[in-house]
Design a protein around this motif. Structure first.
Motif: not given
Ligand code: MTE
Length: 573
Positions: A239-241, A352-354, A375-379
Motif C-alpha cells: 500500500s506504500g507504492t 494488499i501485500g501485507a 492489522q489493527s494499527r497499521e495499514y
C-alpha cells in the motif's frame, strides 16, 4: 546615508536575520522551521529523551533499571534460525519490553521534510539495528545476516530504500521488462529480519477455532493425494507504492520502516505454486461456529513501540472460501527464496501485500480480525482531515483490496525528451480485489486530452495481476508538459486526478493519476530540427536545458529582415 549609518543598518540586519532566513521563509528547509503558536497553550519543543540523531552505538538510559541477566532470547526450534516465538509467551514479551526500556535510541532520520540522502541503501535503519542489539541473544546478529541474504538473493541493481528491515524495489527500467517479475527483481518489504528455516524442520500449525487442529509438514502440504496443487499468477502490491509522490506533496507519518519512501516499484508479479488454504482448513475438519477470520503468523520478530512480536495479520474466511488464499512454496518455478518467505508463505490474491505473510508457521481461526498491530494499527486508510493527533485506529479503513492504479515507468520525471511528434510511454496498471485493468489512457497535456493505449500494447489479462503497457502519445507542443496516466478497471473504477485527493497522514494508497513532468522537444518542427542540428554542428551539449546557449536562435540581420516585412511594433494612429 552616511557610512556609519550604513554600517549600523548592516549590523542590525546581521542581528535580526539568520543567514538562511530566506530559505526558511520560502519553505525550502521545513525541517528547520520553528513553530508559530497562535493558541493559548504552551507547547513543549524540547528534544525527546533519546540518543543523538547520529548515534550508532547502543547507549544505556541514565538511571536505567537493573537488567535480568537470566533473560536470554533463544531460538527454540532446531533448524529454525532467526525465529523467536513471542505470541505464545506473554511473559517473554514483558521481559523483552523491560530490557528495551533500559536503552535510549536515536530518533528516526528526518527524510520527509529534509532531503533524502543520495545513497543506496537510501536509509540505513540504525534504530532498528540497535533494537536488535539491545534485545540480543538470537536476534543480535539478525541485521547483518539479513543483509547478507539481500546481497545473495537480490539483483545488484535494486534500489535499497531501507537496509534493515530490508525494503527494496527494482529500478524503473527493469521492473516492467517482463510482465512476470524475476525473483531477484521482485520488491521486498520486511518488518524485521529474515529467518532461515530448513524445509525438513518446518511444520505449519493450524489451530484456534478449527475442529481438528493439526501440524502439517511441508511434505504433507505437497502431498497431492491430500491437497490438489494450485498454480496462479498473482501481483503483490504494497500500500506504500508511489508513496514518494505523497511525501513530495506533504510530509506524513515519519518512521523509516513504516513509511519507506517507495517509488513506483513496490509492486511485482510472480507465478506462485502451493495449495489452497480452503482445502487445508477442510482437512482440519473445517471451522467451528463463530470462526470468521484466519490469523497468519510470520516467524520474523517485529518491534513496535518498544514491544516485540511476531508478524501477525488476518484475512476474512470469505476470502479463503473463495480459494483466493494460497499457501505457496514455489515462486516462478523455483523454491521460494528465503527473502520472500521460505519455506512457506501466504499469497492472498487481490489484497494488499501485507496480508501475504512470509515465513508462515501458524494459521489460527478467530472470531474477529486480528488485534495484532499490523492489522489493527497499521495499514489503515484515514480520511484526509484525520492528522497525527486525532486519528484513532478504529477510524481508519483496514486496507485489504487495493484500488485501481497505474504508473509511467518511462520517460522519467523532469527528463528532456526529443521526439518526432509522439512520445513513447511505458508503464504498469493494476487493480485489487480480482479486478483487472481494462483501459489505460495517457495525456500529454496534464490531463485534458487523453489517448487510449491500443489494446494490442498490453500484457495479457489475468484476474489477479497487473498489466504492463506501452504507447506512442502524440505531442505537438514544446517545453515543459505533464504526462499523466490513468487506468480504468473492469468495474469502470478509475483514479483521482491529483495526489492531494488521495493524500493521507499515513501516506498509504497513492492511487491518483501518475504525473511525470517532461521537457518536450519536437524534432518534427522545422525550426527545432534546425536548432538541434546547430547544437551538433557547434559540438555543444544540449543539456542542461536551462543553460544559456552561446549561438542565438536568430541573427540581427534575420531580425531586421523580419521587421522589414511586418507591421511595426507600435502604431501612431
Ligand atoms: N510477512 C512477514 N512475516 N513479515 C513481513 O514483514 N511484510 C508484508 C508481507 N508479508 C511481511 C510479510 C508486506 S507489508 C508486504 S507488501 C509483502 O509481504 C511483500 O512481500 P515480498 O517481500 O515477498 O515482496
Amino acid at each position: 546615508m552616511s557610512t556609519e549609518a550604513i554600517a549600523h543598518r548592516q549590523k542590525e540586519a546581521e542581528m535580526t536575520q539568520r543567514p538562511d532566513e530566506w530559505l526558511l521563509e520560502q519553505g525550502l528547509e521545513p525541517d528547520k522551521l520553528g513553530l508559530r503558536n497562535q493558541s493559548d497553550i504552551k507547547i513543549n519543543l524540547s528534544s525527546p529523551q533519546t540518543a543523538d540523531a547520529n548515534e550508532t552505538e547502543l547507549k544505556l538510559r541514565p538511571g536505567a533499571e537493573e537488567d535480568d541477566p537470566s533473560f536470554v532470547v533463544k531460538e527454540e526450534r532446531k533448524g529454525w534460525h532467526g525465529y523467536v516465538e513471542w505470541e505464545d509467551y506473554p511473559e517473554k514479551k514483558a521481559k523483552a519490553h523491560k530490557r528495551f526500556q533500559r536503552f535510549k535510541f536515536p530518533p528516526p532520520p528526518e527524510f520527509q521534510l529534509g532531503p533524502l540522502p543520495p545513497t543506496n541503501p537510501v536509509l540505513e535503519g540504525v534504530r532498528w539495528k540497535l533494537w536488535h542489539k539491545a534485545i540480543g541473544g538470537a536476534l543480535e546478529n539478525v541485521p547483518e545476516e539479513s543483509w547478507d541474504i539481500v546481497v545473495e538473493e537480490k539483483h545488484p541493481g535494486m534500489l535499497h530504500l531501507l537496509q534493515f528491515p530490508y525494503n527494496g524495489e527494482a529500478p524503473k527500467g527493469l521492473l516492467i521488462k517482463d510482465p512476470i517479475t524475476p525473483n531477484e527483481l521482485h520488491f521486498v518489504r520486511n518488518h524485521g529480519g529474515i529467518p532461515t528455516i530448513e524445509p525438513e524442520a518446518f511444520d505449519l500449525r493450524i489451530d484456534g477455532l478449527v475442529n481438528d487442529p493439526k501440524r502439517l509438514t511441508l511434505a504433507d502440504l505437497q502431498n497431492e493425494a491430500l491437497f490438489p496443487r494450485m498454480e496462479k499468477l498473482v501481483t503483490l502490491q504494497c500500500s506504500g507504492t508511489r508513496r514518494f509522490e505523497q511525501i513530495q506533496e506533504f510530509a506524513g507519518e515519519g518512521d523509516e520502516m513504516i513509511n519507506a519512501p517507495w517509488a513506483e516499484g513496490a509492486i511485482s508479479t510472480a507465478k506462485w505454486v502451493g495449495v489452497s488454504l480452503k482445502k487445508v482448513i477442510k482437512y482440519c475438519g473445517g471451522l467451528k461456529d463463530g470462526a470468521k477470520h484466519l490469523e497468519f503468523y510470520g516467524a520474523d520478530s517485529y518491534f513496535k513501540g518498544g514491544e516485540l512480536m511476531n508478524y501477525v495479520v488476518s484475512v476474512p474466511w470469505s476470502k479463503v472460501k473463495a480459494n483466493e488464499v494460497m499457501l505457496a512454496w514455489e515462486m516462478n518455478g523455483k523454491p521460494l527464496p528465503r527473502i520472500h518467505g521460505a519455506p512457506l508463505r501466504a499469497v492472498v490474491m487481490g489484497y494488499i501485500g501485507a496480508r501475504s505473510v512470509k515465513w508462515l508457521y501458524r494459521v489460527k481461526a478467530t472470531p474477529t480480525p486480528s488485534r495484532a498491530p499490523v492489522q489493527s494499527r497499521e495499514y489503515l486508510y484515514f480520511q484526509q482531515q484525520y492528522g497525527k493527533h486525532n486519528q484513532l485506529p478504529w477510524l481508519g479503513i483496514q486496507i485489504q483490496e487495493m484500488p485501481v492504479s497505474s504508473a509511467i515507468m518511462s520517460p522519467w520525471q523532469k527528463e528532456v525528451v526529443v521526439h518526432n511528434g509522439a512520445i513513447e510511454v511505458e508503464g504498469w496498471a493494476y487493480s485489487g480485489g480480482g479486478r483487472w485493468p481494462e483501459r489505460v489512457e495517457v495525456s500529454a497535456d496534464g490531463g485534458r486530452v487523453w489517448y487510449q493505449v491500443p489494446l494490442e500494447n498490453f500484457s495479457k489479462k489475468h484476474k489477479f495481476t497487473w498489466r504492463t503497457w506501452k504507447m506512442k502519445v502524440p505531442i505537438d507542443h514544446e517545453g515543459w508538459t505533464e504526462l499523466v496516466c490513468r487506468c480504468w478497471d473492469n468495474s469502470l473504477n478509475t483514479q483521482p486526478m491529483e495526489v492531494r485527493q488521495s493524500w493521507n497522514w499515513g501516506l498509504h494508497i497513492t492511487s491518483s493519476c501518475h504525473r511525470i513532468k517532461i521537457y518536450s522537444v519536437n524534432a518534427n518542427r522545422e525550426a527545432t530540427r534546425k536548432r538541434l542540428q546547430e547544437f551538433e554542428d557547434h559540438q555543444e551539449s544540449f543539456l542542461p536545458i536551462t543553460r544559456p546557449t552561446e549561438f542565438k536562435t536568430m541573427s540581427m540581420q534575420e531580425y531586421e529582415k523580419m521587421w522589414a516585412t511586418m507591421e511595426p511594433r507600435d502604431v501612431d494612429d
